[in-house]
Design a protein around this motif. Structure first.
Motif, PDB file in Angstrom:
ATOM      1  N   GLN A  46     -16.647  34.168 -51.887  1.00  0.00           N
ATOM      2  CA  GLN A  46     -17.688  33.194 -52.207  1.00  0.00           C
ATOM      3  C   GLN A  46     -18.844  33.271 -51.210  1.00  0.00           C
ATOM      4  N   VAL A  47     -18.513  33.356 -49.916  1.00  0.00           N
ATOM      5  CA  VAL A  47     -19.565  33.420 -48.905  1.00  0.00           C
ATOM      6  C   VAL A  47     -20.308  34.747 -48.998  1.00  0.00           C
ATOM      7  N   ARG A  48     -19.602  35.777 -49.400  1.00  0.00           N
ATOM      8  CA  ARG A  48     -20.209  37.108 -49.494  1.00  0.00           C
ATOM      9  C   ARG A  48     -21.334  37.152 -50.528  1.00  0.00           C
ATOM     10  N   THR A  49     -21.361  36.202 -51.463  1.00  0.00           N
ATOM     11  CA  THR A  49     -22.432  36.181 -52.459  1.00  0.00           C
ATOM     12  C   THR A  49     -23.785  35.869 -51.821  1.00  0.00           C
ATOM     13  N   VAL A  50     -23.770  35.223 -50.649  1.00  0.00           N
ATOM     14  CA  VAL A  50     -25.025  34.940 -49.940  1.00  0.00           C
ATOM     15  C   VAL A  50     -25.121  35.714 -48.633  1.00  0.00           C
ATOM     16  N   GLU A 203     -36.297  30.889 -39.274  1.00  0.00           N
ATOM     17  CA  GLU A 203     -36.101  31.657 -40.512  1.00  0.00           C
ATOM     18  C   GLU A 203     -36.262  33.162 -40.253  1.00  0.00           C
ATOM     19  N   PRO A 204     -35.483  34.002 -40.950  1.00  0.00           N
ATOM     20  CA  PRO A 204     -34.592  33.655 -42.072  1.00  0.00           C
ATOM     21  C   PRO A 204     -33.171  33.274 -41.656  1.00  0.00           C
ATOM     22  N   HIS A 205     -32.902  33.258 -40.332  1.00  0.00           N
ATOM     23  CA  HIS A 205     -31.540  33.016 -39.854  1.00  0.00           C
ATOM     24  C   HIS A 205     -31.034  31.631 -40.238  1.00  0.00           C
ATOM     25  N   GLY A 206     -31.891  30.625 -40.055  1.00  0.00           N
ATOM     26  CA  GLY A 206     -31.472  29.264 -40.367  1.00  0.00           C
ATOM     27  C   GLY A 206     -31.130  29.095 -41.829  1.00  0.00           C
ATOM     28  N   GLN A 207     -31.929  29.701 -42.692  1.00  0.00           N
ATOM     29  CA  GLN A 207     -31.666  29.613 -44.125  1.00  0.00           C
ATOM     30  C   GLN A 207     -30.323  30.250 -44.463  1.00  0.00           C
ATOM     31  N   LEU A 208     -30.031  31.402 -43.866  1.00  0.00           N
ATOM     32  CA  LEU A 208     -28.746  32.056 -44.109  1.00  0.00           C
ATOM     33  C   LEU A 208     -27.601  31.202 -43.597  1.00  0.00           C
ATOM     34  N   ALA A 209     -27.760  30.612 -42.411  1.00  0.00           N
ATOM     35  CA  ALA A 209     -26.712  29.753 -41.853  1.00  0.00           C
ATOM     36  C   ALA A 209     -26.405  28.600 -42.795  1.00  0.00           C
ATOM     37  N   LYS A 211     -26.931  28.474 -46.011  1.00  0.00           N
ATOM     38  CA  LYS A 211     -26.302  28.980 -47.235  1.00  0.00           C
ATOM     39  C   LYS A 211     -24.821  29.286 -47.001  1.00  0.00           C
ATOM     40  N   MET A 212     -24.509  29.889 -45.853  1.00  0.00           N
ATOM     41  CA  MET A 212     -23.104  30.180 -45.551  1.00  0.00           C
ATOM     42  C   MET A 212     -22.309  28.893 -45.391  1.00  0.00           C
ATOM     43  N   GLU A 213     -22.905  27.915 -44.720  1.00  0.00           N
ATOM     44  CA  GLU A 213     -22.220  26.643 -44.550  1.00  0.00           C
ATOM     45  C   GLU A 213     -21.904  26.012 -45.904  1.00  0.00           C
ATOM     46  N   GLU A 214     -22.871  26.026 -46.789  1.00  0.00           N
ATOM     47  CA  GLU A 214     -22.666  25.448 -48.122  1.00  0.00           C
ATOM     48  C   GLU A 214     -21.507  26.131 -48.838  1.00  0.00           C
ATOM     49  N   LYS A 215     -21.438  27.453 -48.738  1.00  0.00           N
ATOM     50  CA  LYS A 215     -20.366  28.194 -49.391  1.00  0.00           C
ATOM     51  C   LYS A 215     -19.019  27.902 -48.740  1.00  0.00           C
ATOM     52  N   PHE A 216     -18.972  27.879 -47.417  1.00  0.00           N
ATOM     53  CA  PHE A 216     -17.716  27.589 -46.718  1.00  0.00           C
ATOM     54  C   PHE A 216     -17.205  26.190 -47.055  1.00  0.00           C
ATOM     55  N   LEU A 217     -18.096  25.208 -47.009  1.00  0.00           N
ATOM     56  CA  LEU A 217     -17.679  23.826 -47.228  1.00  0.00           C
ATOM     57  C   LEU A 217     -17.184  23.590 -48.646  1.00  0.00           C
ATOM     58  N   HIS A 218     -17.719  24.340 -49.602  1.00  0.00           N
ATOM     59  CA  HIS A 218     -17.328  24.165 -51.000  1.00  0.00           C
ATOM     60  C   HIS A 218     -16.382  25.262 -51.480  1.00  0.00           C
ATOM     61  N   SER A 219     -15.787  25.956 -50.536  1.00  0.00           N
ATOM     62  CA  SER A 219     -14.791  26.983 -50.850  1.00  0.00           C
ATOM     63  C   SER A 219     -13.400  26.363 -50.806  1.00  0.00           C
ATOM     64  N   PRO A 220     -12.360  27.105 -51.168  1.00  0.00           N
ATOM     65  CA  PRO A 220     -10.993  26.572 -51.067  1.00  0.00           C
ATOM     66  C   PRO A 220     -10.594  26.207 -49.643  1.00  0.00           C
ATOM     67  N   VAL A 265     -26.094  38.013 -40.033  1.00  0.00           N
ATOM     68  CA  VAL A 265     -24.843  37.261 -39.889  1.00  0.00           C
ATOM     69  C   VAL A 265     -24.424  37.181 -38.432  1.00  0.00           C
ATOM     70  N   ARG A 266     -24.510  38.287 -37.716  1.00  0.00           N
ATOM     71  CA  ARG A 266     -24.108  38.304 -36.308  1.00  0.00           C
ATOM     72  C   ARG A 266     -25.038  37.465 -35.437  1.00  0.00           C
ATOM     73  N   GLN A 267     -26.179  37.085 -35.973  1.00  0.00           N
ATOM     74  CA  GLN A 267     -27.090  36.208 -35.242  1.00  0.00           C
ATOM     75  C   GLN A 267     -26.844  34.735 -35.576  1.00  0.00           C
ATOM     76  N   CYS A 268     -25.718  34.478 -36.248  1.00  0.00           N
ATOM     77  CA  CYS A 268     -25.358  33.106 -36.620  1.00  0.00           C
ATOM     78  C   CYS A 268     -24.016  32.696 -36.026  1.00  0.00           C
ATOM     79  N   ILE A 269     -23.657  33.265 -34.873  1.00  0.00           N
ATOM     80  CA  ILE A 269     -22.473  32.819 -34.146  1.00  0.00           C
ATOM     81  C   ILE A 269     -22.738  33.024 -32.657  1.00  0.00           C
TER      82      ILE A 269
END
Length: 277
Positions: A46-50, A203-209, A211-220, A265-269
């Motif tokens: 799911q996260v891989r889609t973004v 941006e664009p790092h914040g936007q990606l972060a 989006k990933m958060e949204e996917k993680f939070l709404h994932s299983p 992605v590596r710039q978001c941890i």
């Protein structure tokens, strides 16, 4: 938790629901491990889609842990480690890194995932300087008053506490207060290492972060917060940060020169190590 010494169960451990994702198993899947189920891999899908390179969050986290362990055991004199949310066995676990330098260094792993606990039983039998207990790392009092932890580690001497890749799964806004409970209990001269999902707010790092958060939070799995620099620094309140401070995990004392640019992605941890005065 070496794969060469741990005997793996043939059946799903008691208490494991293979229809629900597990933080430890999702992390294992991101590191290309074999101790995960379809539901765990679905989180990454799911996260891989973004963020097609989402697995790099886990690799940056793991590499930071290894370098922090190496620094602490060779440079600080600390010989006891409290690894919170240890996760499943993988290559180069905390005890392997530190005990290569100090064979008698004590490592206490803490996790409450049934799969982690099942795989850790062999570890308890074969290494007297390494233990694993079941407890909720987001309940500091449960950890700090745990009789096995208190018997194994000496809280009168400096120790190293790890929250590496864990606190972004703590969803409330009081993560700084949670860490304060731990920090207050540590003796002077102790060290704390934290790695955390990061929202750079640029941006664009914040936007990606986001989006990933949204996917993680709404994932299983249902967790995975990307916090800002100020929010993460609050977890180190009162500590002296070891240079270079709070930086991208890949920039915390890398092992060599970088020939390729870090992907988004590596710039978001980020990660840091702090010392309690």
């Amino acid at each position: 938790m070496s794969r060469s010494t741990v005997s793996y169960p043939n059946e799903i451990p008691v208490g494991v629901d293979p229809t629900r994702a597990s933080i430890a198993r999702v992390y294992d899947a991101a590191l290309n491990g074999k101790d995960n189920y379809k539901i765990d891999r679905e989180v990454l899908a799911q996260v891989r889609t973004v963020a097609p390179q989402v697995n790099d969050l886990a690799w940056a986290n793991r590499d930071f842990l290894i370098r922090a362990c190496r620094f602490l055991v060779t440079q600080t004199g600390v010989d006891q480690f409290l690894d919170l949310g240890s996760g499943l066995p993988t290559a180069e676990n905390t005890h392997q890194v530190v005990q290569r330098v100090i064979p008698e260094a004590k490592v206490m792993y803490v996790d409450n995932d049934p799969v982690v606990l099942a795989h850790g039983r062999a570890l308890l039998e074969e290494n007297e300087y390494t233990q694993l207990v079941s407890a909720d790392i987001f309940r500091p009092r449960e950890i700090l008053e745990h009789p096995e932890i208190r018997d194994f580690l000496d809280f009168e001497r400096p120790l190293a506490l790890f929250q590496v890749g864990t606190l972004h799964h703590y969803l409330p806004d009081d993560a700084g207060e949670l860490m304060k409970s731990y920090l207050d209990a540590l003796p002077s001269g102790s060290f704390v290492a934290i790695a955390h999902f990061f929202d750079p707010e640029t941006e664009p790092h914040g936007q990606l972060a986001r989006k990933m958060e949204e996917k993680f939070l709404h994932s299983p799995m249902g967790s995975g917060r990307f916090r800002t620099r100020a929010q993460i620094l609050a977890m180190f309140a009162g500590l002296e940060l070891v240079e270079p401070g709070l930086v991208l995990c890949d920039d915390w004392w890398p092992d060599g020169p970088r020939y390729t640019e870090l992907n988004l992605v590596r710039q978001c941890i980020v990660g840091a190590v702090g010392r309690k005065p």
